[in-house]
Design a protein around this motif. Structure first.
Motif, PDB file in Angstrom:
ATOM      1  N   LEU A  83       0.853  -1.190   0.000  1.00 57.31           N
ATOM      2  CA  LEU A  83       0.000   0.000   0.000  1.00 57.31           C
ATOM      3  C   LEU A  83       0.889   1.241   0.000  1.00 57.31           C
ATOM      4  CD1 LEU A  83      -2.869   1.205   0.193  1.00 57.31           C
ATOM      5  CD2 LEU A  83      -2.706   1.023   2.680  1.00 57.31           C
ATOM      6  N   HIS A 109       3.620   6.595  11.202  1.00 56.29           N
ATOM      7  CA  HIS A 109       4.654   6.541  10.175  1.00 56.29           C
ATOM      8  C   HIS A 109       4.691   7.824   9.366  1.00 56.29           C
ATOM      9  CE1 HIS A 109       0.915   5.633   8.068  1.00 56.29           C
ATOM     10  NE2 HIS A 109       1.510   6.196   7.032  1.00 56.29           N
ATOM     11  N   THR A 166       4.862   8.593   5.518  1.00 57.91           N
ATOM     12  CA  THR A 166       4.772   7.960   4.191  1.00 57.91           C
ATOM     13  C   THR A 166       5.869   8.497   3.276  1.00 57.91           C
ATOM     14  OG1 THR A 166       2.370   7.811   4.420  1.00 57.91           O
ATOM     15  CG2 THR A 166       3.247   7.543   2.203  1.00 57.91           C
ATOM     16  N   PHE A 170       3.311   6.367  -1.668  1.00 59.93           N
ATOM     17  CA  PHE A 170       2.010   5.706  -1.651  1.00 59.93           C
ATOM     18  C   PHE A 170       1.901   4.899  -2.944  1.00 59.93           C
ATOM     19  CE2 PHE A 170      -2.646   5.774  -2.484  1.00 59.93           C
ATOM     20  CZ  PHE A 170      -3.031   5.040  -1.373  1.00 59.93           C
ATOM     21  N   HIS A 175       5.450  14.092   6.526  1.00 65.54           N
ATOM     22  CA  HIS A 175       4.748  14.271   7.804  1.00 65.54           C
ATOM     23  C   HIS A 175       4.348  12.932   8.401  1.00 65.54           C
ATOM     24  CE1 HIS A 175       1.603  13.478   4.935  1.00 65.54           C
ATOM     25  NE2 HIS A 175       0.900  13.004   5.962  1.00 65.54           N
ATOM     26  N   ALA A 223      -6.535   9.966   5.652  1.00 60.23           N
ATOM     27  CA  ALA A 223      -5.193  10.321   6.132  1.00 60.23           C
ATOM     28  C   ALA A 223      -4.438  11.217   5.149  1.00 60.23           C
ATOM     29  CB  ALA A 223      -4.388   9.059   6.421  1.00 60.23           C
ATOM     30  N   ALA A 224      -4.643  10.991   3.855  1.00 59.80           N
ATOM     31  CA  ALA A 224      -3.894  11.757   2.856  1.00 59.80           C
ATOM     32  C   ALA A 224      -4.145  13.271   2.970  1.00 59.80           C
ATOM     33  CB  ALA A 224      -4.246  11.277   1.453  1.00 59.80           C
ATOM     34  N   GLY A 258      -1.154  15.715   4.637  1.00 55.78           N
ATOM     35  CA  GLY A 258      -0.092  16.281   3.808  1.00 55.78           C
ATOM     36  C   GLY A 258      -0.572  17.506   3.040  1.00 55.78           C
TER      37      GLY A 258
HETATM   38  P1  A2P Z   1      -0.611  10.110   5.165  1.00 57.76           P
HETATM   39  O1  A2P Z   1       0.732   9.821   4.583  1.00 57.76           O
HETATM   40  O2  A2P Z   1      -0.989  11.524   5.113  1.00 57.76           O
HETATM   41  O3  A2P Z   1      -0.761   9.586   6.566  1.00 57.76           O
HETATM   42  P2  A2P Z   1      -5.067   4.994   3.639  1.00 57.76           P
HETATM   43  O4  A2P Z   1      -5.173   4.383   4.998  1.00 57.76           O
HETATM   44  O5  A2P Z   1      -5.952   6.173   3.441  1.00 57.76           O
HETATM   45  O6  A2P Z   1      -5.149   3.990   2.554  1.00 57.76           O
HETATM   46  O7  A2P Z   1      -3.602   5.575   3.569  1.00 57.76           O
HETATM   47  C1  A2P Z   1      -2.487   4.834   3.929  1.00 57.76           C
HETATM   48  C2  A2P Z   1      -1.297   5.762   4.028  1.00 57.76           C
HETATM   49  O8  A2P Z   1      -0.953   6.271   2.744  1.00 57.76           O
HETATM   50  C3  A2P Z   1      -1.545   6.969   4.892  1.00 57.76           C
HETATM   51  O9  A2P Z   1      -0.372   7.197   5.617  1.00 57.76           O
HETATM   52  C4  A2P Z   1      -1.889   8.060   3.923  1.00 57.76           C
HETATM   53  O10 A2P Z   1      -1.713   9.387   4.253  1.00 57.76           O
HETATM   54  C5  A2P Z   1      -1.077   7.673   2.708  1.00 57.76           C
HETATM   55  N1  A2P Z   1      -1.798   8.077   1.494  1.00 57.76           N
HETATM   56  C6  A2P Z   1      -3.048   7.703   1.125  1.00 57.76           C
HETATM   57  N2  A2P Z   1      -3.363   8.201  -0.079  1.00 57.76           N
HETATM   58  C7  A2P Z   1      -2.292   8.927  -0.494  1.00 57.76           C
HETATM   59  C8  A2P Z   1      -1.993   9.694  -1.657  1.00 57.76           C
HETATM   60  N3  A2P Z   1      -2.858   9.833  -2.658  1.00 57.76           N
HETATM   61  N4  A2P Z   1      -0.793  10.304  -1.723  1.00 57.76           N
HETATM   62  C9  A2P Z   1       0.089  10.192  -0.726  1.00 57.76           C
HETATM   63  N5  A2P Z   1      -0.119   9.485   0.393  1.00 57.76           N
HETATM   64  C10 A2P Z   1      -1.290   8.853   0.517  1.00 57.76           C
END
Ligand code: A2P
Length: 223
Positions: free
Chosen positions: A10, A69, A71, A74, A155, A166-167, A170
């Motif tokens: 993921l 964590h 990220t 992604f 972050h 969560a996204a 950022g």
């Molecule tokens: P973040 O890095 O801000 O915490 P989810 O649980 O929504 O599937 O997301 C899993 C992780 O991947 C989370 O840490 C999330 O945000 C990050 N994430 C989700 N979608 C994106 C994206 N489009 N771009 C960058 N990071 C993402």
């Protein structure tokens, strides 16, 4: 491509070690509890509650899920652009499962998200994907993001309000950094931890006097 790539996670990122997770959660919750008592914050409380005079219970307001964590990439199991290429980078393979320290230099609080800004080192920037600051960002923010140094989005999501992904953390961080660059701070309050700035519409930024470091491991996550 929209194809799932077998073996791709993921996301890749720096994962806080369990004991560090507890320490950071406590320290940052203490900050929220202090924020809640500040007159400057109370003046804008309706941006969180929809009503004046109402208190926010941050422990309820921000929900946390999964391991803390930062990220890096992604991948969305291969559906995200550049996921496969990223996973195949030499630097990613070499860094995988290795210990690393991250440095938190600021905290952000908005009606949607609570997060910690991470200042990536030169070595860590090598693990920051191309275009990583821009993925999923709204059109209106793209020009401001281009004007910020690479890795500005790095972050740790500490919590999201109900129904927020969560996204968003950022994106909230990038928006705040862009507003700061334009000199849009309204109120500034000196706190023990650092300088707190208000940027309108419920957006708060605490620049830490001293960075908080945390031990992590660079790894990947799949559900
Ligand atoms: P973040 O890095 O801000 O915490 P989810 O649980 O929504 O599937 O997301 C899993 C992780 O991947 C989370 O840490 C999330 O945000 C990050 N994430 C989700 N979608 C994106 C994206 N489009 N771009 C960058 N990071 C993402």
């Amino acid at each position: 491509s929209e194809q799932k790539e077998p073996g791709l996670p993921l996301f890749f990122g720096w994962f806080l070690l369990p004991e560090e997770e507890e320490r950071i959660k406590c320290a940052t919750m203490d900050f929220l509890k202090t924020l809640d008592t500040l007159d400057a914050f109370k003046q804008h409380i309706s941006e969180f509650t929809g009503e004046a005079e109402k208190e926010v219970d941050f422990e309820q307001y921000f929900q946390t899920t999964g391991p803390l964590h930062c990220t890096a990439k992604f991948c969305d199991y291969g559906k995200a652009e550049g996921a496969k290429e990223y996973a195949e980078l030499e630097v990613v393979k070499d860094s995988f499962d290795k210990s690393d320290e991250i440095s938190v230099t600021a905290l952000i609080v908005t009606p949607r998200t609570f997060g910690a800004r991470v200042a990536l080192t030169e070595t860590q920037i090598k693990l920051w994907p191309e275009g990583g600051d821009k993925t999923g960002a709204p059109e209106a923010l793209l020009a401001s993001i281009e004007a910020l140094p690479a890795g500005s989005r790095a972050h740790v999501t500490l919590g999201c309000s109900a129904g927020v992904e969560a996204a968003q953390t950022g994106l909230d961080l990038l928006e705040i950094l862009a507003l700061q660059k334009e000199g849009k701070e309204c109120t500034q309050v000196e706190m023990e931890l650092g300088t707190l700035s208000y940027l309108g519409e419920g957006r708060w930024f605490l620049a830490l006097r001293e960075a908080i470091t945390a031990d992590t491991k660079f790894s990947s996550f799949s559900e």
